[in-house]
Write an enzyme that holds these catalytic residues in place. Structure first.
Site, PDB file in Angstrom:
ATOM      1  N   LYS A 165      40.209  64.367  17.141  1.00 32.49           N
ATOM      2  CA  LYS A 165      39.249  64.566  16.055  1.00 32.49           C
ATOM      3  C   LYS A 165      40.047  64.557  14.768  1.00 32.49           C
ATOM      4  O   LYS A 165      40.979  65.353  14.580  1.00 32.49           O
ATOM      5  CB  LYS A 165      38.517  65.902  16.216  1.00 32.49           C
ATOM      6  CG  LYS A 165      37.397  66.082  15.194  1.00 32.49           C
ATOM      7  CD  LYS A 165      36.261  65.108  15.454  1.00 32.49           C
ATOM      8  CE  LYS A 165      35.088  65.362  14.498  1.00 32.49           C
ATOM      9  NZ  LYS A 165      33.979  64.437  14.748  1.00 32.49           N
ATOM     10  N   ARG A 197      40.352  56.953  11.933  1.00 34.88           N
ATOM     11  CA  ARG A 197      40.303  56.691  13.375  1.00 34.88           C
ATOM     12  C   ARG A 197      41.385  55.697  13.787  1.00 34.88           C
ATOM     13  O   ARG A 197      42.052  55.863  14.808  1.00 34.88           O
ATOM     14  CB  ARG A 197      38.920  56.139  13.757  1.00 34.88           C
ATOM     15  CG  ARG A 197      37.780  57.140  13.687  1.00 34.88           C
ATOM     16  CD  ARG A 197      36.509  56.567  14.307  1.00 34.88           C
ATOM     17  NE  ARG A 197      36.040  55.369  13.630  1.00 34.88           N
ATOM     18  CZ  ARG A 197      34.999  55.309  12.796  1.00 34.88           C
ATOM     19  NH1 ARG A 197      34.319  56.414  12.517  1.00 34.88           N
ATOM     20  NH2 ARG A 197      34.618  54.168  12.255  1.00 34.88           N
ATOM     21  N   SER A 235      37.806  60.213  16.674  1.00 36.41           N
ATOM     22  CA  SER A 235      36.511  60.452  16.050  1.00 36.41           C
ATOM     23  C   SER A 235      36.723  61.171  14.731  1.00 36.41           C
ATOM     24  O   SER A 235      37.411  62.194  14.680  1.00 36.41           O
ATOM     25  CB  SER A 235      35.628  61.293  16.989  1.00 36.41           C
ATOM     26  OG  SER A 235      34.367  61.563  16.417  1.00 36.41           O
ATOM     27  N   GLU A 305      32.367  49.742  19.619  1.00 34.71           N
ATOM     28  CA  GLU A 305      32.724  49.113  18.351  1.00 34.71           C
ATOM     29  C   GLU A 305      31.998  47.777  18.214  1.00 34.71           C
ATOM     30  O   GLU A 305      31.912  47.007  19.180  1.00 34.71           O
ATOM     31  CB  GLU A 305      34.228  48.869  18.295  1.00 34.71           C
ATOM     32  CG  GLU A 305      34.737  48.116  17.092  1.00 34.71           C
ATOM     33  CD  GLU A 305      34.703  48.935  15.809  1.00 34.71           C
ATOM     34  OE1 GLU A 305      34.509  50.170  15.903  1.00 34.71           O
ATOM     35  OE2 GLU A 305      34.860  48.362  14.739  1.00 34.71           O
ATOM     36  N   ALA A 354      35.829  52.090  17.088  1.00 36.87           N
ATOM     37  CA  ALA A 354      36.973  51.956  17.997  1.00 36.87           C
ATOM     38  C   ALA A 354      38.116  51.178  17.360  1.00 36.87           C
ATOM     39  O   ALA A 354      38.780  50.380  18.017  1.00 36.87           O
ATOM     40  CB  ALA A 354      36.531  51.286  19.295  1.00 36.87           C
ATOM     41  N   GLY A 358      41.509  49.753  22.014  1.00 37.38           N
ATOM     42  CA  GLY A 358      41.089  48.614  22.802  1.00 37.38           C
ATOM     43  C   GLY A 358      40.958  47.384  21.933  1.00 37.38           C
ATOM     44  O   GLY A 358      41.100  47.439  20.703  1.00 37.38           O
ATOM     45  N   GLY A 362      35.723  45.766  22.016  1.00 39.02           N
ATOM     46  CA  GLY A 362      35.760  46.492  23.282  1.00 39.02           C
ATOM     47  C   GLY A 362      36.175  47.925  23.047  1.00 39.02           C
ATOM     48  O   GLY A 362      36.027  48.457  21.946  1.00 39.02           O
TER      49      GLY A 362
END
Length: 372
Positions: A165, A197, A235, A305, A354, A358, A362
């Site tokens: 976080k 993030r 996040s 994402e 995201a 990844g 994805g």
């Protein structure tokens, strides 16, 4: 002689509203959860998941007040409370309580050589001008190493999931930085969530050995998405200025039936890696997880994402063109639906955004199950 092993417990509990702690309080009352052993609480709240999503802080405050009746304030403050806003589509608001206890003698003699291991850490406060830059990457990497040490995990290959976080920028924080001659990575508060993030995910990758520091620079963060981590879940939130970190992996120093594995979805509808992870965990399935087996799944944790290419499998998507709704909200609903079709339930911890988690479009997914 007392057992020196630890045992992890994972409880998935429903929430009727962001401040609903009823299921948690009831579980404590029944003795199902020992509040002194709570390591972290991950929650999906029904806010918008953007800068002004105060359901996250609302949920944290409610949890803190509920737990204060059972443990002292210092212990409450040590629990990582990671609230992820946004339950678009049919995603169901819920919390996942991660608990550890001393293993019993029976646990110590259990049949599994390794079991789920949990660790947590917090970083120092991050200066606003460092958000989205290498300084944040380095701070998170150090925090992940501390969480691994807390879990007793020495080999990064044994880590399957790292939840971070991280903070974001508000106009007040931006103005404060500029007042002492610093410049923030961006002045758009919503975009600052992505930078935070992304830098945090790169920090996880560095700590786990997936990414070399030599690959990184301030300029490539949230620009070169070819560099990514397959086990990071980050996040952003307005409710904190530091980083809360939870590591989940496998260790021979832990006991119990719970196990975790991870996979990386190649795009938003790529559920086959998750199916393979289920098989590795002892749940080989051809279609949707049968009702009789769903109770063995303790938690599903995934990132979503909107692909920067503007396409999903060569078909145009409009998630990035919508000026009314953030693309992260579209992505959560889309990925949540795809995963619900596989797992057969909707209280899935699907987090939007995201960046560097990844491949583009994805994202990582981690699954915790109770082995037969």
């Amino acid at each position: 002689m007392p057992s020196m092993f630890r045992r992890a417990y994972v409880h998935r509990l429903p929430m009727r509203s962001p401040d609903d702690t009823g299921a948690l309080v009831a579980a404590i009352g029944r003795g199902d959860i020992d509040p002194k052993g709570i390591v972290a609480i991950l929650g999906k709240t029904e806010g918008n998941g953007c800068v002004n999503d105060f359901t996250r802080a609302f949920a944290v405050r409610a949890l803190q007040q509920a737990l204060a009746a059972h443990i002292d304030p210092k212990a409450v403050g040590e629990i990582a409370m990671v609230m992820s806003g946004g339950t678009e589509g049919a995603l169901s608001p819920h919390m996942i309580v991660f608990e550890t206890r001393q293993a019993t003698e029976g646990d110590a003699d259990g049949p599994f050589a390794t079991s789920l291991a949990l660790g947590r850490a917090r970083t120092p406060v991050l200066a606003s001008e460092h958000l989205g830059r290498i300084a944040q990457v380095e701070q998170v990497a150090e925090g992940v190493r501390a969480a691994m040490a807390d879990a007793g995990i020495a080999d990064p290959n044994d880590v399957h999931y790292v939840q971070v976080k991280c903070p974001l920028l508000t106009m007040e924080r931006i103005e404060a930085a500029e007042a002492h001659g610093a410049r923030t990575v961006v002045r758009d508060t919503l975009k600052s969530m992505g930078f935070s993030r992304g830098a945090s995910a790169l920090g996880v990758g560095v700590a786990l050995g997936e990414i070399s520091p030599g690959q990184l620079s301030d300029e490539m963060i949230c620009r070169d998405y070819s560099v990514h981590c397959g086990r990071a879940a980050t996040s952003g939130g307005v409710e904190l200025l530091d980083h809360e970190i939870m590591v989940a992996g496998m260790s021979s120093a832990w006991r119990g039936p719970l196990a975790i594995d991870h996979a990386v979805m190649g795009d938003a509808i790529d559920i086959e890696p998750a199916r393979l992870a289920l098989a590795r965990l002892g749940l080989p399935i051809a279609g949707q997880v049968p009702a009789a087996e769903r109770g063995r799944i303790a938690a599903v944790l995934a990132k979503a994402e909107a692909a920067q290419s503007g396409q999903v499998r060569r078909r145009r998507h409009t998630m990035l063109d919508d000026s009314d709704i953030s693309s992260t909200r579209h992505a959560r609903a889309f990925v949540g639906g795809a995963l619900a079709g596989l797992f057969g339930f909707t209280d899935l911890f699907v987090s939007g955004g995201a960046e560097h988690q990844g491949p583009d479009g994805g994202g990582p997914i981690a699954i915790i199950v109770s082995r037969a």
